[in-house]
Motif scaffolding. Sequence first.
Motif, PDB file in Angstrom:
ATOM      1  N   ARG A   1      55.883  23.737  39.327  1.00 10.55           N
ATOM      2  CA  ARG A   1      54.869  24.798  39.208  1.00 10.55           C
ATOM      3  C   ARG A   1      53.608  24.425  39.969  1.00 10.55           C
ATOM      4  O   ARG A   1      53.003  25.247  40.661  1.00 10.55           O
ATOM      5  CB  ARG A   1      54.557  25.050  37.725  1.00 10.55           C
ATOM      6  CG  ARG A   1      53.570  26.173  37.498  1.00 10.55           C
ATOM      7  CD  ARG A   1      54.175  27.498  37.968  1.00 10.55           C
ATOM      8  NE  ARG A   1      53.248  28.582  37.844  1.00 10.55           N
ATOM      9  CZ  ARG A   1      52.526  29.079  38.862  1.00 10.55           C
ATOM     10  NH1 ARG A   1      52.632  28.569  40.064  1.00 10.55           N
ATOM     11  NH2 ARG A   1      51.717  30.089  38.668  1.00 10.55           N
TER      12      ARG A   1
ATOM     13  N   ARG B   1      54.147  24.827  43.695  1.00 15.80           N
ATOM     14  CA  ARG B   1      54.095  26.231  44.128  1.00 15.80           C
ATOM     15  C   ARG B   1      52.657  26.740  44.218  1.00 15.80           C
ATOM     16  O   ARG B   1      52.335  27.576  45.057  1.00 15.80           O
ATOM     17  CB  ARG B   1      54.905  27.123  43.186  1.00 15.80           C
ATOM     18  CG  ARG B   1      56.408  26.976  43.325  1.00 15.80           C
ATOM     19  CD  ARG B   1      57.178  28.067  42.602  1.00 15.80           C
ATOM     20  NE  ARG B   1      56.803  28.279  41.218  1.00 15.80           N
ATOM     21  CZ  ARG B   1      57.298  27.612  40.173  1.00 15.80           C
ATOM     22  NH1 ARG B   1      58.195  26.667  40.351  1.00 15.80           N
ATOM     23  NH2 ARG B   1      56.897  27.900  38.951  1.00 15.80           N
TER      24      ARG B   1
ATOM     25  N   ALA C   1      48.537  32.520  42.896  1.00 15.85           N
ATOM     26  CA  ALA C   1      49.597  31.687  42.311  1.00 15.85           C
ATOM     27  C   ALA C   1      49.808  31.928  40.820  1.00 15.85           C
ATOM     28  O   ALA C   1      50.643  31.265  40.216  1.00 15.85           O
ATOM     29  CB  ALA C   1      49.289  30.212  42.557  1.00 15.85           C
TER      30      ALA C   1
END
Length: 157
Positions: free
Chosen positions: A114, A117, A41
């Motif tokens: 963010r 995700r 990530a």
Amino acid sequence: MPADQQPLEPLTANEEAFVRELSRVMLALPRAVDADITREAQLPLSEYTPLMHLSEAPGRAMRMNELAAACSLSLSGMTRVVIRLEKQGWVERTKSEQDKRGWNAVLTESGLARLERAWPAFLCSVRRHLVDHFDGHDLPPLTAALQQVATAPAGRG
């Protein structure tokens, strides 16, 4: 030895093994999770963790000292992390409404996106490196024992 203390009793072999393995886990687990979420990530654990705590806080805001404590960092260390997050637009620092002296860290919509995700990579990592190893165990008493250790006053014997 102070009069109010019991004589020292050596650890049993089982206690010694437990302490040693726990020490290894305390070092290895954060490294493994950090490596996974950084690779998958592109978000290090040192940035994921404060975003996570802010996402769970009322108003997505925490005083800097509270965020530092939640992340097990010094206030100066947390300030450095928050400055990095602020530069990326994921967190804002605002003056505290209560006393106008302290600062709050506030999660932005961009920061929440963010975090969302990165969450699947975090979830897969903690399952693989920790949770799956406890399949079939009764987690609530283990959790309670860890909470006792984590919240014991410093220096308490």
